[in-house]
Design an enzyme around this catalytic site. Structure first.
Site, short mmCIF file in Angstrom:
data_model
loop_
_atom_site.label_atom_id
_atom_site.label_comp_id
_atom_site.label_asym_id
_atom_site.label_seq_id
_atom_site.Cartn_x
_atom_site.Cartn_y
_atom_site.Cartn_z
N CYS A 20 0.91 -1.16 0.22
CA CYS A 20 -0.12 -0.11 -0.05
C CYS A 20 0.80 1.12 -0.13
O CYS A 20 1.79 1.33 0.72
CB CYS A 20 -0.80 -0.05 1.19
SG CYS A 20 -1.92 1.42 1.23
N HIS A 70 -9.19 -3.30 -3.01
CA HIS A 70 -8.00 -2.63 -2.18
C HIS A 70 -8.32 -1.15 -2.16
O HIS A 70 -8.57 -0.54 -1.01
CB HIS A 70 -6.83 -2.85 -2.82
CG HIS A 70 -5.58 -2.22 -2.15
ND1 HIS A 70 -4.50 -3.05 -1.37
CD2 HIS A 70 -5.28 -0.86 -1.90
CE1 HIS A 70 -3.66 -1.92 -0.71
NE2 HIS A 70 -4.23 -0.80 -1.08
N GLU A 71 -8.79 -0.32 -3.32
CA GLU A 71 -8.93 0.91 -3.21
C GLU A 71 -10.45 1.23 -2.78
O GLU A 71 -10.81 2.24 -1.98
CB GLU A 71 -8.92 1.36 -4.93
CG GLU A 71 -7.77 1.08 -5.61
CD GLU A 71 -6.52 1.84 -4.77
OE1 GLU A 71 -6.72 2.75 -3.94
OE2 GLU A 71 -5.41 1.11 -4.74
N HIS A 91 -10.31 1.58 0.98
CA HIS A 91 -9.68 2.67 1.75
C HIS A 91 -10.82 3.75 1.90
O HIS A 91 -10.60 4.65 2.90
CB HIS A 91 -8.83 3.22 0.52
CG HIS A 91 -7.29 2.89 0.58
ND1 HIS A 91 -6.56 3.38 1.83
CD2 HIS A 91 -6.50 2.51 -0.14
CE1 HIS A 91 -5.39 2.85 1.63
NE2 HIS A 91 -5.41 2.51 0.53
#
Length: 230
Positions: free
Chosen positions: A145, A187-188, A191
């Protein structure tokens, strides 16, 4: 990496409520974009400990206006390319808005492409994205990351997802992503919910980048499983 511009308030003096306000978001993004356009400097990617990384980001609903939104997305893409990375979420620039840019055109070996199901992903911006597992297939691979620099760890994720998001013009999109494309999207999107990959990681797999490259770089994680006991 350049210092943050003077218009960006210190995290110690800005509350989560202030960061989510439309006026603060617009003023802060505008200052960041104008600084970049005037100097060419890219803003730094914020690291763990910044409050924006632990907030549920606000839905994008016109706070920035069309012109500033497109300018900010161009800046996000430039930061992603310079890092380099395959995705960047707005909170990684300290902006708690539900938006991310994704692109994966890196060349990889045929073996890596096959084992990780890594196929090219053309650039797109995802506003207000969400995903759900499609089926029960899962895959575990190392992730890193840009907001947790210097480390990687194995994350077990759904291998296939149903994804949905909005384009900058407001068009709603849906797609099925698999393999590495699904991993990037998850993953994004995570966030934007205040989740960093280490929250989902098999913590015994955590490795510095140097140790990963020296010991565990491989298309799969079998050697790391055996060596680190996860």
């Amino acid at each position: 990496m350049p210092d943050r511009h003077s218009a960006d308030p210190s995290p110690a003096t800005v509350s989560s409520a202030t960061m989510a306000s439309a006026s603060w978001l617009r003023e802060t993004v505008e200052a960041m974009v104008e600084h970049h356009e005037g100097t060419g400097d890219l803003p730094p990617i914020v690291q763990l400990g910044h409050p924006a990384l632990r907030m549920r980001a606000a839905d994008v609903d016109g706070q920035l206006g069309d012109e500033l939104l497109h300018r900010f997305l161009r800046l996000m893409r430039a930061v992603m390319h310079a890092a380099p990375g395959v995705g960047l979420a707005a909170p990684q620039l300290g902006i708690p808005l539900r938006m991310a840019v994704l692109e994966d055109l890196f060349e990889v070996s045929p073996e890596v492409a096959e084992v990780r199901e890594r196929r090219p992903l053309g650039f797109f911006a995802a506003l207000n994205p969400a995903y759900a597992a499609r089926g029960t297939r899962r895959a575990a691979f190392y992730e890193g990351c840009l907001s947790f620099a210097g480390f990687q760890a194995v994350v077990d994720r759904p291998a296939d997802i149903d994804a949905r998001w909005e384009e900058p013009g407001g068009t709603r999109r849906e797609a099925v992503f698999s393999g590495w494309q699904a991993r990037i999207f998850q993953h994004e999107t995570d966030h934007l919910n205040g989740v960093v990959y280490i929250d989902r990681a098999l913590t015994r797999s955590l490795s510095t980048n140097a140790n990963y490259l020296d010991r565990w770089v491989s298309p799969d994680v079998a050697a790391a499983r055996a060596g680190l006991g996860f």
